[in-house]
Scaffold this motif. Structure first.
Motif, PDB file in Angstrom:
ATOM      1  N   HIS A  91       0.814  -1.218   0.000  1.00  0.00           N
ATOM      2  CA  HIS A  91       0.000   0.000   0.000  1.00  0.00           C
ATOM      3  C   HIS A  91       0.846   1.267   0.000  1.00  0.00           C
ATOM      4  N   MET A  92       2.037   1.198  -0.514  1.00  0.00           N
ATOM      5  CA  MET A  92       2.856   2.403  -0.611  1.00  0.00           C
ATOM      6  C   MET A  92       2.679   3.039  -1.983  1.00  0.00           C
ATOM      7  N   ALA A  93       2.998   4.336  -2.054  1.00  0.00           N
ATOM      8  CA  ALA A  93       2.738   5.119  -3.253  1.00  0.00           C
ATOM      9  C   ALA A  93       4.014   5.264  -4.073  1.00  0.00           C
ATOM     10  N   ILE A  94       3.922   4.951  -5.338  1.00  0.00           N
ATOM     11  CA  ILE A  94       5.096   4.985  -6.190  1.00  0.00           C
ATOM     12  C   ILE A  94       5.600   6.412  -6.386  1.00  0.00           C
ATOM     13  N   GLU A  95       4.705   7.404  -6.232  1.00  0.00           N
ATOM     14  CA  GLU A  95       5.122   8.799  -6.394  1.00  0.00           C
ATOM     15  C   GLU A  95       5.825   9.343  -5.151  1.00  0.00           C
ATOM     16  N   ASN A  96       5.773   8.607  -4.060  1.00  0.00           N
ATOM     17  CA  ASN A  96       6.317   9.077  -2.782  1.00  0.00           C
ATOM     18  C   ASN A  96       7.785   8.643  -2.648  1.00  0.00           C
ATOM     19  N   PRO A  97       8.754   9.599  -2.639  1.00  0.00           N
ATOM     20  CA  PRO A  97      10.173   9.210  -2.568  1.00  0.00           C
ATOM     21  C   PRO A  97      10.512   8.402  -1.313  1.00  0.00           C
ATOM     22  N   ALA A  98       9.884   8.729  -0.187  1.00  0.00           N
ATOM     23  CA  ALA A  98      10.159   7.989   1.046  1.00  0.00           C
ATOM     24  C   ALA A  98       9.694   6.548   0.923  1.00  0.00           C
ATOM     25  N   HIS A  99       8.542   6.347   0.311  1.00  0.00           N
ATOM     26  CA  HIS A  99       8.035   4.987   0.110  1.00  0.00           C
ATOM     27  C   HIS A  99       8.933   4.220  -0.861  1.00  0.00           C
ATOM     28  N   ARG A 100       9.375   4.886  -1.918  1.00  0.00           N
ATOM     29  CA  ARG A 100      10.274   4.208  -2.851  1.00  0.00           C
ATOM     30  C   ARG A 100      11.551   3.773  -2.162  1.00  0.00           C
ATOM     31  N   GLU A 101      12.070   4.610  -1.269  1.00  0.00           N
ATOM     32  CA  GLU A 101      13.302   4.258  -0.564  1.00  0.00           C
ATOM     33  C   GLU A 101      13.082   3.065   0.356  1.00  0.00           C
ATOM     34  N   ILE A 102      11.932   2.984   0.994  1.00  0.00           N
ATOM     35  CA  ILE A 102      11.625   1.839   1.858  1.00  0.00           C
ATOM     36  C   ILE A 102      11.637   0.551   1.037  1.00  0.00           C
ATOM     37  N   VAL A 103      10.952   0.562  -0.089  1.00  0.00           N
ATOM     38  CA  VAL A 103      10.856  -0.649  -0.907  1.00  0.00           C
ATOM     39  C   VAL A 103      12.202  -0.976  -1.527  1.00  0.00           C
ATOM     40  N   ARG A 104      12.922   0.034  -2.032  1.00  0.00           N
ATOM     41  CA  ARG A 104      14.237  -0.197  -2.633  1.00  0.00           C
ATOM     42  C   ARG A 104      15.189  -0.847  -1.632  1.00  0.00           C
ATOM     43  N   THR A 105      15.181  -0.337  -0.417  1.00  0.00           N
ATOM     44  CA  THR A 105      16.077  -0.880   0.614  1.00  0.00           C
ATOM     45  C   THR A 105      15.680  -2.297   0.991  1.00  0.00           C
TER      46      THR A 105
ATOM     47  N   SER B 122      16.953  -1.206  -9.570  1.00  0.00           N
ATOM     48  CA  SER B 122      16.413  -0.200 -10.493  1.00  0.00           C
ATOM     49  C   SER B 122      14.916  -0.019 -10.269  1.00  0.00           C
ATOM     50  N   LEU B 123      14.565   0.340  -9.039  1.00  0.00           N
ATOM     51  CA  LEU B 123      13.151   0.492  -8.715  1.00  0.00           C
ATOM     52  C   LEU B 123      12.515   1.586  -9.574  1.00  0.00           C
ATOM     53  N   SER B 124      11.381   1.276 -10.136  1.00  0.00           N
ATOM     54  CA  SER B 124      10.672   2.261 -10.950  1.00  0.00           C
ATOM     55  C   SER B 124      10.308   3.470 -10.104  1.00  0.00           C
ATOM     56  N   GLU B 125      10.383   4.651 -10.708  1.00  0.00           N
ATOM     57  CA  GLU B 125      10.119   5.890  -9.971  1.00  0.00           C
ATOM     58  C   GLU B 125       8.874   6.613 -10.446  1.00  0.00           C
ATOM     59  N   LYS B 126       8.131   6.003 -11.349  1.00  0.00           N
ATOM     60  CA  LYS B 126       6.902   6.652 -11.829  1.00  0.00           C
ATOM     61  C   LYS B 126       5.859   5.575 -12.110  1.00  0.00           C
ATOM     62  N   PRO B 127       4.580   5.948 -12.068  1.00  0.00           N
ATOM     63  CA  PRO B 127       3.524   4.976 -12.365  1.00  0.00           C
ATOM     64  C   PRO B 127       3.667   4.411 -13.776  1.00  0.00           C
ATOM     65  N   GLY B 128       3.213   3.205 -13.922  1.00  0.00           N
ATOM     66  CA  GLY B 128       3.222   2.578 -15.240  1.00  0.00           C
ATOM     67  C   GLY B 128       1.915   2.792 -15.967  1.00  0.00           C
ATOM     68  N   LEU B 129       1.755   2.081 -17.047  1.00  0.00           N
ATOM     69  CA  LEU B 129       0.563   2.209 -17.879  1.00  0.00           C
ATOM     70  C   LEU B 129      -0.575   1.369 -17.310  1.00  0.00           C
ATOM     71  N   LYS B 130      -1.735   2.014 -17.156  1.00  0.00           N
ATOM     72  CA  LYS B 130      -2.924   1.303 -16.723  1.00  0.00           C
ATOM     73  C   LYS B 130      -3.487   0.504 -17.897  1.00  0.00           C
ATOM     74  N   ALA B 131      -4.384  -0.432 -17.615  1.00  0.00           N
ATOM     75  CA  ALA B 131      -4.765  -1.472 -18.566  1.00  0.00           C
ATOM     76  C   ALA B 131      -5.077  -0.964 -19.972  1.00  0.00           C
ATOM     77  N   VAL B 132      -6.008  -0.009 -20.094  1.00  0.00           N
ATOM     78  CA  VAL B 132      -6.389   0.450 -21.429  1.00  0.00           C
ATOM     79  C   VAL B 132      -5.200   1.091 -22.136  1.00  0.00           C
ATOM     80  N   ASP B 133      -4.453   1.938 -21.426  1.00  0.00           N
ATOM     81  CA  ASP B 133      -3.280   2.571 -22.035  1.00  0.00           C
ATOM     82  C   ASP B 133      -2.171   1.561 -22.297  1.00  0.00           C
ATOM     83  N   LEU B 134      -2.093   0.527 -21.458  1.00  0.00           N
ATOM     84  CA  LEU B 134      -1.079  -0.493 -21.661  1.00  0.00           C
ATOM     85  C   LEU B 134      -1.295  -1.186 -23.007  1.00  0.00           C
TER      86      LEU B 134
END
Length: 895
Positions: A354-368, A374-386
């Motif tokens: 339940h962490m937010a990909i846009e949140n740098p602190a959350h990204r650091e928690i998951v990366r660590t 190479s943890l992604s730093e931005k949201p990916g494509l949602k289904a229709v756009d994918l």
């Protein structure tokens, strides 16, 4: 006790693989190879109840239509060859085009452990967030609404709260058919407390309206203005909670301003509801503090779905009806593990836990925690756009797991074209007949329900175990195993050295607790389960999170008024009514039927589940049907700028004029012209990315049928190319098919011989031609038994389907043969009529016969026929038959 029961192995406690109720199941393999299924009386979600689909699970676990071996370009290969090919092609695409050139499309059918590994591989090690799921089509607007309001994707209500409420408001939820066990819990609660009130808000008068004290037949996408009107009324009636608003929320003024801007005339026009109905609803809510508002796909699957969710939540926050027994906003998920997928970050705009990909602190928690390079730093494509990115070539390699987007995605024909053009498509699948499998460069045989080992989370945040009770057939493997094996071949060996799902679950639980020290830091905390060993994991009983290792879980979410935004306050989100669609044509609403599931790769295997509704259909209002020259059982052709479909007409006043309804289940394997989502425009909610599957514009016209047919056969009928329309279904002893064509048949006998697998001059091929009506009837009898039969007519065929199907394989007397060609049984073989109760195989005529003997209530019918005594999902249809019989001047006759 019979021999099978005596020799059966002890039952395995597992969890149903269908809807988000999360029912416990007792599964017992039997010596004859069958599987006995029963509800688990100790599971808190269902307390022993099962719906018709759950009760029929034993009919869906055979190896018929299973994908059993890896294949490359249709040729069987070893697992090593298949896994190496996947790893090499994905690695090459990343190397040559960057990490966003690859994508995963997953499913709420995956277990949490499968989802966790997929998310970790894509976001943490490949370095892209291009991993989305068919849960995007189901509940992503609820996720977005929860995050906006609460600061986290948190469902604060339990099933017990629904039962304890004095008012339950069902928004866009046909609970009786889509979540039947939860519906039965509501029925029982209402029976125990007759003062409880139920409101159903739905454009259609669905089966759920059977218990409604008030049904609001809302216009399409009228939800936001309806709840804006409710918020304004709550304010004017003095039903808001100023102390709660002041202490625990922000945004009330702006949200109320939007509500007060809506005039009474605007409200009636936008909702399609009368002033008295609106006032009745508003007063009922204002006067009932213990209110639970429950919503599902009817609210979520909209271009304004997120705003609908927040409009509902705003009313609960404004009145302080949250965090209290019997009160709160309740999103019900459509799939068995949509919630588990959310927990591990299975959506393209989320991180794990339940962490937010846009949140740098959350990204650091998951990366660590993952030691991710190479943890992604931005949201990916949602289904229709994918899939748009697949179509335009941005995505070079796509891996589809446990889902069938060629049928279930909007603009489904465009999905077919995109997959056909994609340089590399991998499909992990259990079913060999899934439409999407035809586009796989590499096909990987995945374990199915009954073989899978892991966890799922239901709609009330309850984690349950799915345990295997069958061996994996052929070379099938768990999804987590497949993903891990590919990850290791891509060079990420240490991070994916899993041997059991228990290891993966423990890692997932540990991540939820990692750097999650503050009481309101992050909502998802499974720290108490992080140390589970294999034995404890195997024995894990159903439990609800949060499950912190630091402190006891709070008795009730938000009971202390603390939310998960940084300031601890909830947000009332200002929302405005969506712009009205002025396009011409009919509004197409899509949805589910009672006894089928998603794209029928499981339920289509069960004859019992096809007995109730065996072909795709179109509900259309009588006045609209008359204007188009359509009658019951005619075929209608629907078209939109995206595709076409041909469906059987069901003329009914259940829906509004100008609106039509069609179920989304049928695939090319069962009804090639019944793929309804081919019609649906790929319009999405701007916040959640969820497609608007409930309000596409279509045109409707009569299919110019020159002839209609109905067929039963012990063998699968082929070829069906003679028919411009066909819909196949399994039946006990074989198959049944509805067929039709637009060109007159020159030689009906030759067609019959081909479809029945007979020689034209075969002695056992019986025929009868009725020159007066232009109809033709054929029966194929071999060794005295019925091998197949076909009825052809210029009009929709008037044959008892249940009677014909039950005669398959039966020994026929001369009288039986005559009756069969007539299409009806005699007094000693009465016609059941259309199947109403799938569980007990009880037809409408069985119920009418019970009524003729004095049964005047659902309970009395049940006592005579057993209809409605298992899952109870048919009780509304039984009650409708009783009501019709009670209407003045109407004579009910047996067909």
């Amino acid at each position: 006790m019979n021999d099978l029961a005596q020799n059966a192995t002890p039952p395995t406690r597992t969890t149903c693989p269908y809807c988000g109720v999360g029912c416990g199941v007792l599964a017992s393999p039997m010596p004859d190879g069958s599987v006995s299924i029963a509800g688990d009386p100790d599971h808190p979600a269902n307390l022993g109840r099962l719906c018709s689909k759950g009760a029929a699970l034993g009919e869906t676990v055979g190896l018929e239509e299973r994908l059993l071996h890896p294949a490359i370009e249709g040729e069987r290969v070893s697992w090593d060859a298949a896994l190496t090919a996947v790893a090499e092609r994905f690695s090459a695409a990343v190397r040559d085009h960057g990490p966003d050139a690859v994508a995963f499309y997953c499913s709420g059918q995956l277990l949490t452990e499968d989802y966790y590994v997929a998310n970790k591989l894509m976001k943490g090690f490949i370095g892209s967030a291009n991993i989305d799921t068919n849960s995007r089509l189901c509940m992503s607007s609820s996720v977005a609404g929860h995050v906006r309001a609460f600061g986290a994707d948190h469902v604060p209500v339990s099933y017990e709260d629904m039962e304890a409420a004095d008012l339950v408001v069902l928004v866009g939820s046909n609970l009786a058919w889509c979540h039947p066990v939860l519906y039965q819990r509501l029925v029982a609660a209402k029976a125990a407390r007759p003062a409880m009130r139920v409101v159903v808000i739905d454009p259609r008068r669905s089966a759920t309206c059977d218990i409604a004290d008030l049904h609001l037949a809302l216009a399409a996408d009228g939800d936001v203005p309806l709840f804006l009107g409710l918020l304004a009324h709550l304010h004017r009636a003095g039903a808001t909670d100023p102390a709660f608003l002041d202490a625990h929320t922000t945004g009330f003024g702006a949200a109320l301003g939007e509500a007060l801007a809506l005039t009474a005339c605007d409200l009636e026009a936008a909702t399609g509801l009368s002033a008295p109905d609106l006032l009745a609803f508003f007063d009922l809510v204002a006067q009932t503090p213990r209110t639970v508002t429950l919503w599902s796909q009817g609210a979520n699957q909209s271009a304004s779905g997120t705003d609908k969710v927040n409009a509902i939540v705003n009313c609960h926050l404004a009145t302080g009806r949250i965090g209290k027994p019997g009160a709160g906003p309740f999103s019900i998920t459509g799939q068995p593990n949509a919630m588990g997928g959310r927990e591990v970050g299975g959506l393209a705009n989320m991180l794990a836990a339940h962490m937010a990909i846009e949140n740098p602190a959350h990204r650091e928690i998951v990366r660590t925690f993952w030691n991710a390079p190479s943890l992604s730093e931005k949201p990916g494509l949602k289904a229709v756009d994918l899939f748009r990115a697949v179509a335009d070539g941005r995505i070079k390699a796509l891996w589809i797991m446990g889902t069938n987007p060629v049928v279930s995605m909007p603009d489904a024909d465009a999905i077919k074209a995109a997959l056909a053009a994609c340089p590399f498509v991998v499909v992990s699948e259990a079913s060999a007949t899934a439409d999407t499998l035809a586009f796989a460069h590499v096909a990987l045989p995945a374990a199915a329900w009954g073989e899978k080992n892991g966890t799922v989370t239901n709609s009330e945040r309850r984690i349950s175990r799915q345990r295997p009770f069958l061996d994996m057939p052929g070379e099938a493997r768990p999804d987590w195993w497949i993903l891990s094996a590919v990850a290791r071949r891509m060079g990420f060996r240490n991070a994916f050295a899993y041997h059991t799902p228990a290891e993966i679950f423990a890692e997932h639980a540990a991540l939820t607790a990692f750097r999650n020290e503050a009481a309101t830091s992050r909502d998802l905390d499974l720290g108490a389960l992080a140390g589970l060993d294999a034995a404890a994991y195997e024995a894990l009983a159903p439990l609800r999170w949060p499950l912190s290792a630091r402190a006891a879980a709070p008795a009730r979410s938000f009971a202390d008024g603390r939310f998960f935004h940084a300031d601890g306050r909830a947000r009332l989100v200002p929302v405005a009514p969506p712009k009205r669609d002025a396009a011409s044509g009919f509004t197409l609403n899509t949805g589910r039927v009672r006894d089928h599931w998603h794209t029928m790769t499981r339920t289509g295997l069960s004859p019992r589940l096809s007995a109730h509704i065996a072909e795709p259909f179109l509900e259309i209002h009588p006045e609209d049907a008359a204007a188009l020259g359509l009658a019951d059982a005619d075929l209608a052709r629907l078209s939109s700028p995206h595709g076409e479909a041909t469906l059987r007409c069901l003329v009914t006043d259940r829906g509004r004029r100008g609106a039509v309804f069609a179920p989304m289940h049928w695939t090319a394997a069962y009804a090639p012209s019944g793929r309804v989502d081919a019609l649906v425009e790929p319009r999405t909610d701007p916040v959640s990315g969820q497609p608007a599957l409930k309000a596409s514009r279509v045109s409707v016209e009569r299919y110019p049928a020159a002839w209609y047919g109905f067929l039963v056969s012990t063998r699968k009928p082929e070829p069906l190319s003679v028919a411009g329309y066909h819909a196949l279904a399994r039946t006990r002893g074989g198959w049944r098919a509805e067929i039709a064509g637009a060109t007159r048949l020159a030689d009906p006998a030759a067609v019959a011989a081909a479809l029945l697998g007979a020689e034209p001059t075969e002695p056992g091929l019986l025929s009868y031609d009725d020159a007066a009506t232009g109809s033709h009837r054929f029966a194929l009898v071999r060794d005295g038994r019925l091998d197949g039969a076909l009825w052809l007519s210029p009009q929709p065929v008037a044959v008892s389907r249940a009677f014909a199907a039950e005669k398959l394989g039966a020994t026929l007397t001369a009288l039986d043969r005559a009756r069969l060609l007539a299409g009806r049984g005699g007094a000693d073989g009465p016609d059941k009529g259309a199947i109403v109760c799938s569980c007990m195989n009880i037809g409408a005529n069985d119920i009418l016969a019970a009524m003729a003997k004095g049964a005047v209530s659902v309970e009395a019918v049940a006592a005579q026929t057993r209809a409605g005594t298992n899952c109870g999902s048919c009780r509304s249809e039984i009650r409708a038959l009783l009501a019709r019989a009670a209407e003045p001047r109407e004579t009910v006759q047996l067909a």
